[in-house]
Write a protein that holds these residues in place. Structure first.
Motif, PDB file in Angstrom:
ATOM      1  N   PHE A 252       0.830  -1.200   0.000  1.00  0.00           N
ATOM      2  CA  PHE A 252       0.000   0.000   0.000  1.00  0.00           C
ATOM      3  C   PHE A 252       0.862   1.247   0.000  1.00  0.00           C
ATOM      4  O   PHE A 252       1.920   1.301   0.639  1.00  0.00           O
ATOM      5  CB  PHE A 252      -0.915   0.029   1.231  1.00  0.00           C
ATOM      6  N   VAL A 253       0.356   2.254  -0.689  1.00  0.00           N
ATOM      7  CA  VAL A 253       0.969   3.577  -0.688  1.00  0.00           C
ATOM      8  C   VAL A 253      -0.050   4.542  -0.092  1.00  0.00           C
ATOM      9  O   VAL A 253      -1.241   4.494  -0.432  1.00  0.00           O
ATOM     10  CB  VAL A 253       1.347   4.022  -2.118  1.00  0.00           C
ATOM     11  N   ALA A 254       0.402   5.400   0.804  1.00  0.00           N
ATOM     12  CA  ALA A 254      -0.470   6.381   1.450  1.00  0.00           C
ATOM     13  C   ALA A 254      -0.206   7.759   0.850  1.00  0.00           C
ATOM     14  O   ALA A 254       0.926   8.235   0.840  1.00  0.00           O
ATOM     15  CB  ALA A 254      -0.221   6.406   2.955  1.00  0.00           C
ATOM     16  N   LEU A 255      -1.262   8.381   0.344  1.00  0.00           N
ATOM     17  CA  LEU A 255      -1.163   9.734  -0.192  1.00  0.00           C
ATOM     18  C   LEU A 255      -1.790  10.718   0.790  1.00  0.00           C
ATOM     19  O   LEU A 255      -2.817  10.429   1.397  1.00  0.00           O
ATOM     20  CB  LEU A 255      -1.895   9.853  -1.536  1.00  0.00           C
ATOM     21  N   CYS A 256      -1.170  11.886   0.924  1.00  0.00           N
ATOM     22  CA  CYS A 256      -1.762  12.951   1.746  1.00  0.00           C
ATOM     23  C   CYS A 256      -1.477  14.289   1.079  1.00  0.00           C
ATOM     24  O   CYS A 256      -0.741  15.132   1.595  1.00  0.00           O
ATOM     25  CB  CYS A 256      -1.206  12.909   3.162  1.00  0.00           C
ATOM     26  N   MET A 257      -2.077  14.468  -0.088  1.00  0.00           N
ATOM     27  CA  MET A 257      -1.898  15.693  -0.867  1.00  0.00           C
ATOM     28  C   MET A 257      -3.119  16.577  -0.637  1.00  0.00           C
ATOM     29  O   MET A 257      -4.094  16.548  -1.388  1.00  0.00           O
ATOM     30  CB  MET A 257      -1.703  15.344  -2.342  1.00  0.00           C
ATOM     31  N   LEU A 258      -3.056  17.352   0.432  1.00  0.00           N
ATOM     32  CA  LEU A 258      -4.210  18.152   0.841  1.00  0.00           C
ATOM     33  C   LEU A 258      -4.548  19.246  -0.170  1.00  0.00           C
ATOM     34  O   LEU A 258      -5.710  19.603  -0.335  1.00  0.00           O
ATOM     35  CB  LEU A 258      -3.949  18.762   2.214  1.00  0.00           C
ATOM     36  N   GLN A 259      -3.535  19.769  -0.850  1.00  0.00           N
ATOM     37  CA  GLN A 259      -3.755  20.778  -1.889  1.00  0.00           C
ATOM     38  C   GLN A 259      -3.926  20.060  -3.231  1.00  0.00           C
ATOM     39  O   GLN A 259      -3.054  20.079  -4.097  1.00  0.00           O
ATOM     40  CB  GLN A 259      -2.584  21.755  -1.931  1.00  0.00           C
ATOM     41  N   ALA A 260      -5.075  19.437  -3.383  1.00  0.00           N
ATOM     42  CA  ALA A 260      -5.278  18.516  -4.512  1.00  0.00           C
ATOM     43  C   ALA A 260      -5.106  19.181  -5.869  1.00  0.00           C
ATOM     44  O   ALA A 260      -4.505  18.597  -6.785  1.00  0.00           O
ATOM     45  CB  ALA A 260      -6.664  17.881  -4.409  1.00  0.00           C
ATOM     46  N   ASP A 261      -5.603  20.393  -6.025  1.00  0.00           N
ATOM     47  CA  ASP A 261      -5.500  21.043  -7.330  1.00  0.00           C
ATOM     48  C   ASP A 261      -4.052  21.360  -7.691  1.00  0.00           C
ATOM     49  O   ASP A 261      -3.699  21.434  -8.872  1.00  0.00           O
ATOM     50  CB  ASP A 261      -6.334  22.329  -7.353  1.00  0.00           C
ATOM     51  N   LYS A 262      -3.219  21.556  -6.706  1.00  0.00           N
ATOM     52  CA  LYS A 262      -1.803  21.842  -6.949  1.00  0.00           C
ATOM     53  C   LYS A 262      -1.067  20.610  -7.468  1.00  0.00           C
ATOM     54  O   LYS A 262      -0.163  20.714  -8.300  1.00  0.00           O
ATOM     55  CB  LYS A 262      -1.161  22.351  -5.665  1.00  0.00           C
ATOM     56  N   TYR A 263      -1.479  19.415  -6.959  1.00  0.00           N
ATOM     57  CA  TYR A 263      -0.711  18.207  -7.252  1.00  0.00           C
ATOM     58  C   TYR A 263      -1.359  17.266  -8.264  1.00  0.00           C
ATOM     59  O   TYR A 263      -0.688  16.362  -8.780  1.00  0.00           O
ATOM     60  CB  TYR A 263      -0.456  17.439  -5.939  1.00  0.00           C
ATOM     61  N   TRP A 264      -2.624  17.443  -8.559  1.00  0.00           N
ATOM     62  CA  TRP A 264      -3.339  16.483  -9.387  1.00  0.00           C
ATOM     63  C   TRP A 264      -2.725  16.329 -10.781  1.00  0.00           C
ATOM     64  O   TRP A 264      -2.339  15.222 -11.199  1.00  0.00           O
ATOM     65  CB  TRP A 264      -4.811  16.886  -9.498  1.00  0.00           C
ATOM     66  N   ALA A 265      -2.591  17.401 -11.496  1.00  0.00           N
ATOM     67  CA  ALA A 265      -2.073  17.317 -12.866  1.00  0.00           C
ATOM     68  C   ALA A 265      -0.616  16.835 -12.904  1.00  0.00           C
ATOM     69  O   ALA A 265      -0.294  15.941 -13.712  1.00  0.00           O
ATOM     70  CB  ALA A 265      -2.216  18.669 -13.562  1.00  0.00           C
ATOM     71  N   PRO A 266       0.288  17.371 -12.067  1.00  0.00           N
ATOM     72  CA  PRO A 266       1.662  16.868 -12.086  1.00  0.00           C
ATOM     73  C   PRO A 266       1.762  15.375 -11.754  1.00  0.00           C
ATOM     74  O   PRO A 266       2.575  14.657 -12.343  1.00  0.00           O
ATOM     75  CB  PRO A 266       2.370  17.724 -11.029  1.00  0.00           C
ATOM     76  N   LEU A 267       0.925  14.899 -10.803  1.00  0.00           N
ATOM     77  CA  LEU A 267       0.953  13.479 -10.468  1.00  0.00           C
ATOM     78  C   LEU A 267       0.503  12.638 -11.651  1.00  0.00           C
ATOM     79  O   LEU A 267       1.140  11.625 -12.000  1.00  0.00           O
ATOM     80  CB  LEU A 267       0.067  13.200  -9.253  1.00  0.00           C
ATOM     81  N   CYS A 268      -0.584  13.048 -12.304  1.00  0.00           N
ATOM     82  CA  CYS A 268      -1.086  12.304 -13.461  1.00  0.00           C
ATOM     83  C   CYS A 268      -0.040  12.272 -14.569  1.00  0.00           C
ATOM     84  O   CYS A 268       0.166  11.233 -15.224  1.00  0.00           O
ATOM     85  CB  CYS A 268      -2.378  12.930 -13.980  1.00  0.00           C
ATOM     86  N   GLU A 269       0.623  13.389 -14.786  1.00  0.00           N
ATOM     87  CA  GLU A 269       1.652  13.477 -15.821  1.00  0.00           C
ATOM     88  C   GLU A 269       2.816  12.544 -15.510  1.00  0.00           C
ATOM     89  O   GLU A 269       3.274  11.772 -16.369  1.00  0.00           O
ATOM     90  CB  GLU A 269       2.143  14.921 -15.938  1.00  0.00           C
TER      91      GLU A 269
END
Length: 404
Positions: A252-269
């Protein structure tokens, strides 16, 4: 540079885990901890929690962890001669540390009023179940019931309709946290005495520590007038970037990216799925929330398509916050635990060493040393001699059954 509490003398009359944990922390910080045990010893000595192999079964890691660095003297405080020894120990002590219930303290004459009157410079520190005031102030408790159950932690982790409430994750979980709180309170009392000359009493309870840990929910429930907050279902997070995801190799990997809009696109990329960021259903926080089922399904499938090693590489190349869900047996290999001395090996005295978790405190960037716990009464003769007892007097105390 010496350790922070070198020169501080603490006399401990405590059993089990909560308050002894505090004494163990103070010992690592440099204080001289003289642990007074009854003739039969602290009952924790007999509560063996066995390991999986013969080697680990011979070592009680509960005892070693919570009583590190102390000196042990066996003393029968039910006898006046035993209390006379205690008074000599307290003559130059800085702190008296106890977990005994108030009735037992009063019967032995070691309650706060009695000892503070005799030793006005003494800091009197106690660990209680639910606090020193109120109708249940003289009631005992343990971490599994007073901290974990009564403190609202178990209920907050248990899903609706469960057959049983969720139990603690391991032995003395609440004890160790509460012991750390008590060590902090004692350190503050030592500082206050140094600055003002005022000694006093401090108490930390299992219940109070649990409530401190759960304060966000307690305050919100109090303000909202509700009994509890339902545990959110794991399969429908409020934010898909604050959740745990299973990998293809069953980790399992635990994510805690509270500022979702900041990280969503870079993570997907970085993960090779720019199409998810481009999908209008998932364009921003509001869109993802409106389409949470579809978005969560996509992210789950994405994580399930790669191994943990692959995800560690991918996630290390983006800025969002994450970590691996580790097992306790992996902690010894954690590079940060190693670099900061959070896991150490302590000389066991028989040519071997044992693993021990260090204090999560570094001074000038360096961890503090630890030594193993004492055998029952290992320091009785030496401590008595340091108090001025002659060899004959020590033998006489042993004959009387005061010292063992």
């Amino acid at each position: 540079m010496g350790r922070p509490l070198e020169g501080i003398k603490v006399v401990e009359v405590a059993m089990w885990a909560f308050v002894p944990t505090c004494g163990g922390m103070l010992a690592d910080l440099g204080a001289d901890i003289i642990k007074i045990e009854p003739p039969t010893g602290d009952p924790l000595r007999g509560l063996q929690i066995g390991g999986l192999n013969e080697e680990s079964r011979r070592i009680d890691y509960s005892w070693e962890s919570y009583n590190r660095g102390k000196r042990s003297i066996t003393l029968d405080l039910k006898q006046e001669a035993g209390r006379a020894v205690l008074r000599k120990l307290l003559a130059d002590a800085d702190v008296f540390l106890t977990s005994l219930l108030p009735p037992a303290r009063r019967s032995m004459g070691i309650d706060a009023a009695t000892l503070r009157k005799a030793f006005p410079n003494l800091i009197y520190a106690s660990g209680s179940a639910s606090g020193p005031n109120g109708p249940e102030s003289e009631k005992g408790g343990y971490d599994a019931i007073t901290f974990w159950a009564r403190g609202g932690i178990s209920s907050s982790l248990t899903v609706e309709g469960a057959q049983h409430p969720v139990g603690p994750p391991g032995p003395a979980f609440g004890d160790t946290l509460s012991g750390a709180m008590l060590a902090g309170a004692i350190s503050a009392a030592i500082a206050r005495r140094a600055m003002t000359g005022e000694a006093g009493e401090v108490d930390v309870s299992l219940l109070g520590t649990a409530m401190w840990s759960m304060q966000r929910y307690i305050c919100q429930a109090t303000a909202d007038g509700v009994r509890k907050f339902p545990k959110p279902p794991a399969d429908k997070p409020h934010n898909v970037l604050v959740s745990n995801y299973r990998t293809s190799d069953e980790r399992f990997v635990a994510l805690c990216m509270l500022q979702a809009d900041k990280y969503w696109a870079p993570l997907c990329e970085t993960a090779g799925r720019p199409d998810l960021a481009a999908d209008p259903r998932f364009a921003d926080t509001r869109a993802r929330r409106e389409n949470i089922d579809a978005c969560h399904a996509e992210v789950k499938a994405l994580f399930a398509s790669k191994t943990l090693a692959e995800w560690k590489d991918i996630l290390s190349r983006q800025q969002g916050q994450w970590d691996v869900v580790q097992d306790v047996g992996e902690m010894k290999d954690d590079v940060q635990a190693q670099a900061n001395g959070y896991i150490k090996h302590v000389d066991y005295g028989d040519g071997t060493d044992i693993p021990m978790v260090g204090l999560p405190m570094l001074f000038n960037g360096a961890p503090l040393d630890s030594t193993r716990s004492p055998e029952l009464g290992a320091d009785s003769d030496a401590v008595l001699a340091s108090l001025g007892y002659s060899e004959d007097e020590i033998i006489d105390l042993k004959v009387q059954g005061v010292v063992f």
